[in-house]
Design a protein around this motif. Structure first.
Motif: not given
Length: 599
Positions: A269-290
């Motif tokens: 990488x070079x200065x100015x680039x971005x790090x892309x992070x592949x996140x997880x949704x909040x477990x509490x929200x997932x449980x409530x939706x289900x």
């Protein structure tokens, strides 16, 4: 065109014949010749003699691929299109719209345009001149133009893919003929882009009558030996080395400094680039939706041919914290609800209702009877990666990459809410945890090649992140150009991010100037644009010395306010009208001396 033969190996007679030939050739013939010579140089023994002139043979179509890009995704697709075009015998060239002469458009026959949309429907910085020309009265008739447009955008914004829509409509109004229908891509764009490329190239081949295979030796660029195998499609599992609180204990914000190991990844990488992070949704929200939907978290669904549990799909693969217009339109039909149908028909009201709400709010207010887990998943868009400006230089940190993250926490409509990636990074990723990441390159936010060029860096809040990388890089390169930081936040005692490092660089002389604005420390709020205005004469002096100017941070208020301050400085100290000042900054943008990374 003037050709410089001063270092040519050709004889005088050969030079004269070559000049005459080039002057007579059409653009498509020059592209064909370039491809032929490239192939000839690659395999000189395998080339058959040319027995027909280009006019006698079927000329290969010459495709111009233009891109308008703020972060680099559109450019990557443009390069992919050109590589595949050349493989199929279509001679293609890729042109950054910042480098394209707008009047050239009337000479084009085959054209592909790939463009993103910036902010609330604005064209990317590198398309401003072309956009202004095409939308104005001087735009020419384009009766001979055959074109196709691919738009990149984010459906959570009101003016989704607006720039691509505008160009598509304008090309048509001016007489151009669309080769394919415009394709509008959401944050998950790869499959749609690949399908668009395939259809476009097939259409060009059919309409041009060029079905010949590619000239031997002209192939798409291969990956270099040292190139990493990790990318958006195949992220690297990076190990968390450090996750520390950066803001002070009394701060009203939570900002964290997080370091990852890239060891054995091959990622660069070079200065100015971005790090892309592949996140997880909040477990509490997932449980409530289900729970609200009455599903079992183990219920199986199909995702692109693979079996997943609904719990896993909502945690790792689908967006559930953000409501987009396409989702709400689908949900109105699934719920068979006239109230929601009416809301969907009013874009302003729909946007107001969606603000600060998520999937749980939607399914509680308008339940969809008989909904299956598969239907739910198919109505949701993919969970996109989150991009963070890299706050380290690889020259200094080698196998590490650092980011600066402000945890997002707020209350809306009676519920506590959190940012998907920021709180996941802040709360649940301890040292030793692994996170899927990849590098998102940004050619439009990069240090000058000349280390003597002065640099002005304007970055309030976490917008300071890339400038830490800039300074580390310039320190490693022994760059002797002056550096000026303008930083702002709420309180000096708790929010001066990386304070010790900035003071060290100032003491060593690497940081030439440091101006700060802390809005909550004074009775009258003071921001970075006020620092600029106060130092207007000095800013103008630096710009006259050729300084490159960078802005990073909030796109809604900060970036426009800074731009207005700069216009005022250029107008006052450069003795220019408002229009001349705008032209001055536009030229700086063209020259890569005014770059912005705003979000």
């Amino acid at each position: 065109m003037t050709t410089d033969f001063s270092t040519s190996p050709f004889s005088g007679e050969q030079q004269e014949r070559l000049s005459h030939l080039l002057a007579e050739l059409r653009t498509d013939q020059i592209y064909w010749l370039a491809g032929y010579l490239s192939a000839y140089c690659a395999n000189p023994q395998q080339q058959a003699p040319i027995t027909k002139s280009p006019d006698q043979a079927v000329a290969k179509p010459a495709l111009t691929v233009l891109f308008g890009s703020q972060t680099g995704n559109a450019e990557a697709i443009a390069e992919q299109l050109a590589a595949q075009a050349n493989d199929q015998g279509i001679v293609a060239k890729v042109v950054d719209l910042a480098d394209y002469k707008p009047k050239q458009i009337k000479q084009e026959q085959w054209l592909a345009l790939v463009t993103s949309t910036h902010g609330e429907g604005e064209p990317p910085d590198n398309t401003l001149d072309f956009h202004e020309y095409m939308m104005g009265k001087k735009a020419p008739k384009l009766d001979a133009l055959k074109y196709s447009v691919l738009s990149l955008g984010d459906s959570s914004y009101e003016f989704f893919c607006e720039t691509g829509k505008q160009f598509d409509q304008r090309f048509s109004e001016l007489g151009g003929t669309a080769l394919t229908e415009r394709v509008d891509c959401d944050v998950d764009y790869e499959e749609l882009a690949e399908a668009w490329i395939s259809k476009l190239l097939s259409t060009i081949s059919e309409q041009s009558g060029s079905s010949a295979p590619t000239v031997s030796g002209v192939t798409s660029p291969a990956a270099s030996a040292g190139e990493s195998v990790y990318s958006r499609k195949n992220p690297f599992e990076a190990t968390v080395l450090t996750n520390q609180l950066l803001s002070g204990r009394d701060s009203s914000k939570e900002v964290r400094h997080i370091e990852f190991s890239l060891e054995d990844s091959g990622l660069r990488y070079k200065p100015g680039d971005a790090l892309a992070v592949c996140p997880e949704n909040p477990p509490e929200l997932v449980s409530e939706v289900i729970d609200v939907l009455g599903f079992d978290a183990k219920d199986l669904i199909d995702l692109a041919g693979d079996q997943h549990s609904i719990g896993d799909a909502l945690t790792h693969h689908r967006e559930i914290t953000l409501l987009t217009p396409p989702l709400l339109k689908q949900w109105a039909e699934l719920a068979e609800n006239d109230e929601l149908r009416a809301l969907v028909s009013d874009s302003a009201e729909l946007r107001n209702w969606s603000e600060g709400r998520d999937l749980l709010d939607l399914i509680r207010q308008w339940p969809a009877k008989g909904l299956t887990p598969q239907q739910l998943v198919e109505s949701l868009r993919k969970l996109p990666p989150r991009l963070y400006s890299i706050s380290s230089s690889q020259a200094a940190e080698e196998d590490e990459v650092h980011i600066t993250v402000a945890a997002v926490r707020y209350n809306s409509h009676g519920r506590d809410r959190v940012g998907v990636a920021s709180t996941w990074l802040a709360d649940r990723l301890k040292e030793g945890a692994q996170v899927p990441v990849y590098i998102d390159s940004n050619k439009n936010f990069a240090l000058p090649d000349n280390d003597e060029t002065p640099v002005i860096m304007i970055g309030p809040g976490t917008g300071i992140a890339p400038f830490r990388a800039f300074m580390q890089e310039r320190e490693e390169r022994d760059a002797n150009g002056d550096n000026w930081l303008v930083f702002g936040d709420r309180n000096f005692r708790s929010d001066f991010l990386y304070q010790a490092e900035w003071l060290k660089w100032r003491e060593s002389g690497l940081l030439t100037r440091l101006d700060v604005a802390f809005s909550r420390d004074e009775q009258e709020k003071r921001y970075v644009q006020h620092c600029l205005a106060e130092q207007g004469a000095e800013v103008w002096a630096w710009l006259n010395r050729g300084a490159a100017l960078y802005v990073c941070g909030d796109a809604d208020k900060m970036a426009p306010d800074v731009h207005q301050a700069l216009l005022g400085i250029v107008s006052e100290h450069g003795n220019m009208t408002a229009e001349q000042a705008e032209d001055f900054l536009r030229q700086m943008n063209r020259d890569k001396r005014y770059q912005r990374d705003v979000y």
